[in-house]
Design a protein around this motif. Structure first.
Motif, short mmCIF file in Angstrom:
data_model
loop_
_atom_site.label_atom_id
_atom_site.label_comp_id
_atom_site.label_asym_id
_atom_site.label_seq_id
_atom_site.Cartn_x
_atom_site.Cartn_y
_atom_site.Cartn_z
N GLU A 46 0.83 -1.21 0.00
CA GLU A 46 0.00 0.00 0.00
C GLU A 46 0.86 1.25 0.00
N ARG A 47 1.92 1.22 0.78
CA ARG A 47 2.83 2.37 0.79
C ARG A 47 3.50 2.54 -0.58
N SER A 48 3.87 1.43 -1.19
CA SER A 48 4.48 1.51 -2.52
C SER A 48 3.49 2.06 -3.54
N ALA A 49 2.23 1.65 -3.42
CA ALA A 49 1.22 2.13 -4.37
C ALA A 49 1.04 3.63 -4.27
N TRP A 50 0.97 4.16 -3.06
CA TRP A 50 0.81 5.60 -2.89
C TRP A 50 2.06 6.35 -3.35
N ARG A 51 3.22 5.77 -3.09
CA ARG A 51 4.46 6.42 -3.53
C ARG A 51 4.51 6.50 -5.06
N GLU A 52 4.16 5.41 -5.72
CA GLU A 52 4.15 5.40 -7.18
C GLU A 52 3.07 6.33 -7.72
N TYR A 53 1.97 6.44 -7.02
CA TYR A 53 0.89 7.34 -7.47
C TYR A 53 1.35 8.80 -7.43
N VAL A 54 2.03 9.16 -6.36
CA VAL A 54 2.51 10.54 -6.25
C VAL A 54 3.53 10.84 -7.34
N VAL A 55 4.42 9.91 -7.61
CA VAL A 55 5.42 10.11 -8.66
C VAL A 55 4.74 10.26 -10.01
N ALA A 56 3.75 9.41 -10.29
CA ALA A 56 3.04 9.50 -11.57
C ALA A 56 2.26 10.80 -11.69
N SER A 57 1.73 11.30 -10.58
CA SER A 57 0.96 12.55 -10.62
C SER A 57 1.86 13.75 -10.92
N GLU A 58 3.10 13.70 -10.46
CA GLU A 58 4.00 14.83 -10.65
C GLU A 58 4.82 14.73 -11.93
N SER A 59 4.77 13.60 -12.61
CA SER A 59 5.57 13.45 -13.83
C SER A 59 4.92 14.19 -14.98
N ARG A 60 5.75 14.77 -15.84
CA ARG A 60 5.27 15.50 -17.01
C ARG A 60 5.39 14.67 -18.28
N LEU A 61 6.45 13.90 -18.39
CA LEU A 61 6.64 13.05 -19.55
C LEU A 61 6.12 11.65 -19.23
N GLY A 62 5.23 11.15 -20.07
CA GLY A 62 4.69 9.81 -19.86
C GLY A 62 3.77 9.71 -18.66
N ALA A 63 3.08 10.79 -18.32
CA ALA A 63 2.20 10.77 -17.14
C ALA A 63 1.07 9.76 -17.30
N GLN A 64 0.50 9.69 -18.50
CA GLN A 64 -0.59 8.75 -18.75
C GLN A 64 -0.11 7.31 -18.60
N GLU A 65 1.04 6.99 -19.16
CA GLU A 65 1.56 5.63 -19.07
C GLU A 65 1.92 5.27 -17.63
N ASN A 66 2.52 6.20 -16.91
CA ASN A 66 2.89 5.93 -15.52
C ASN A 66 1.67 5.71 -14.64
N MET A 67 0.63 6.51 -14.84
CA MET A 67 -0.58 6.35 -14.04
C MET A 67 -1.28 5.03 -14.38
N THR A 68 -1.27 4.65 -15.64
CA THR A 68 -1.87 3.37 -16.03
C THR A 68 -1.12 2.20 -15.40
N ARG A 69 0.19 2.28 -15.36
CA ARG A 69 0.99 1.22 -14.75
C ARG A 69 0.66 1.08 -13.27
N VAL A 70 0.54 2.20 -12.56
CA VAL A 70 0.19 2.14 -11.14
C VAL A 70 -1.19 1.53 -10.95
N ALA A 71 -2.14 1.92 -11.79
CA ALA A 71 -3.49 1.38 -11.67
C ALA A 71 -3.53 -0.12 -11.93
N ASP A 72 -2.72 -0.60 -12.86
CA ASP A 72 -2.70 -2.03 -13.19
C ASP A 72 -1.94 -2.84 -12.15
N ASP A 73 -0.80 -2.32 -11.68
CA ASP A 73 0.04 -3.09 -10.75
C ASP A 73 -0.53 -3.12 -9.34
N TYR A 74 -1.28 -2.10 -8.94
CA TYR A 74 -1.80 -2.02 -7.57
C TYR A 74 -3.32 -1.89 -7.57
#
Length: 275
Positions: free
Chosen positions: A57-85
């Motif tokens: 759960e902590r890893s999921a939230w950490r990855e979510y915050v990173v994906a939210s703040e990313s500018r390049l590949g934000a859509q892909e990063n958020m999709t990966r977090v949603a699928d993995d967690y």
């Protein structure tokens, strides 16, 4: 004598009870030990799973915050977090974020490109449905249902939107989105609302041209190509009259510049040689 005899009988009865109890314990001891061992194993497994779940759960939230703040590949990063967690709150929030973004993009595209808007809105519906299939939290379910209703409204499908709002009102009446669902459902049942959606989707909206212009050049324009009302030549277009109460600017002609008189360069005296 009678008292001693009575005590002796009591001791014999107690001895018989203890003897039978020991035999029963010996008889069921393996089963009792196995049960206790199973309980201990279950407790240990529960503690291990809880620890791993907390770490995930902590890893999921950490990855979510990173994906939210990313500018390049934000859509892909958020999709990966949603699928993995997908089984954790962090991953479910990532799924909800994806759906909300697609809904927002689709609504904006309705006024520019209907084909692109339809694709974005259908993607939002898919994300909301995936969220509903993975979460058991009432707040997340209500968020997904209100998003589905808005997406179907934007696709001019008021009947399907009403189904989503009715389910939200029925199953999650205590959530803050139930009030909005009632308002939207009541509004969609009005004939004027149905007519508006039909009219809005019937509009022909041409997507803007994506071809870039040439820097430094303007499109060709010829004053002589303007239409004329008389055979004598093109008619000049008069400027629009200023609004009432506005004083038009006064145009002044700058004075002609006069050419300054020619001047004669100063004469340099001859150099003198000292005697």
């Amino acid at each position: 004598m009678k008292s001693e005899r009575r005590h002796e009988l009591q001791r014999n009865s107690l001895a018989d009870v203890l003897e039978h109890g020991v035999k029963d314990v010996q008889k069921y001891a393996p089963a009792v030990a196995a049960t206790i061992g199973a309980i201990v194993v279950l407790v240990v497994v529960y503690l291990i799973i809880s620890t791993r779940s907390a770490n995930a759960e902590r890893s999921a939230w950490r990855e979510y915050v990173v994906a939210s703040e990313s500018r390049l590949g934000a859509q892909e990063n958020m999709t990966r977090v949603a699928d993995d967690y997908s089984d954790y709150m962090g991953g479910q929030w990532a799924r909800l974020t994806l759906a909300d973004r697609q809904l927002e993009v689709g609504v904006d595209q309705l006024f520019q490109d209907r084909t692109a808007a339809k694709t974005s809105l259908e993607s939002a519906i898919e994300q909301y449905n995936q969220l509903r299939a993975t979460t058991h939290i009432s707040e997340m379910q209500s968020r997904a249902l209100i998003g589905l209703g808005r997406a179907y409204e934007s696709l001019a499908q008021p009947e399907e939107a009403v189904k989503q709002y009715d389910e939200l009102i029925k199953n999650y009446p205590g959530t803050e989105f139930a009030i909005e669902a009632r308002e939207r459902r009541d509004d969609l049942e009005k004939p004027a609302s149905k007519e508006f959606y039909q009219w809005f989707w019937a509009l022909k909206i041409t997507p803007p041209s994506r071809e870039p212009g040439t820097p430094g050049f303007r499109p060709p324009f010829d004053m002589q190509s303007l239409p004329s009302d008389a055979p004598g030549g093109p008619t000049s277009v008069a400027p629009p009259a200023p609004p009432t109460g506005v004083i038009p600017p006064v145009t002044t002609t700058p004075p002609a510049t006069s050419t300054p008189p020619a001047t004669t360069a100063p004469v340099t005296p001859p150099a003198t040689t000292p005697e």
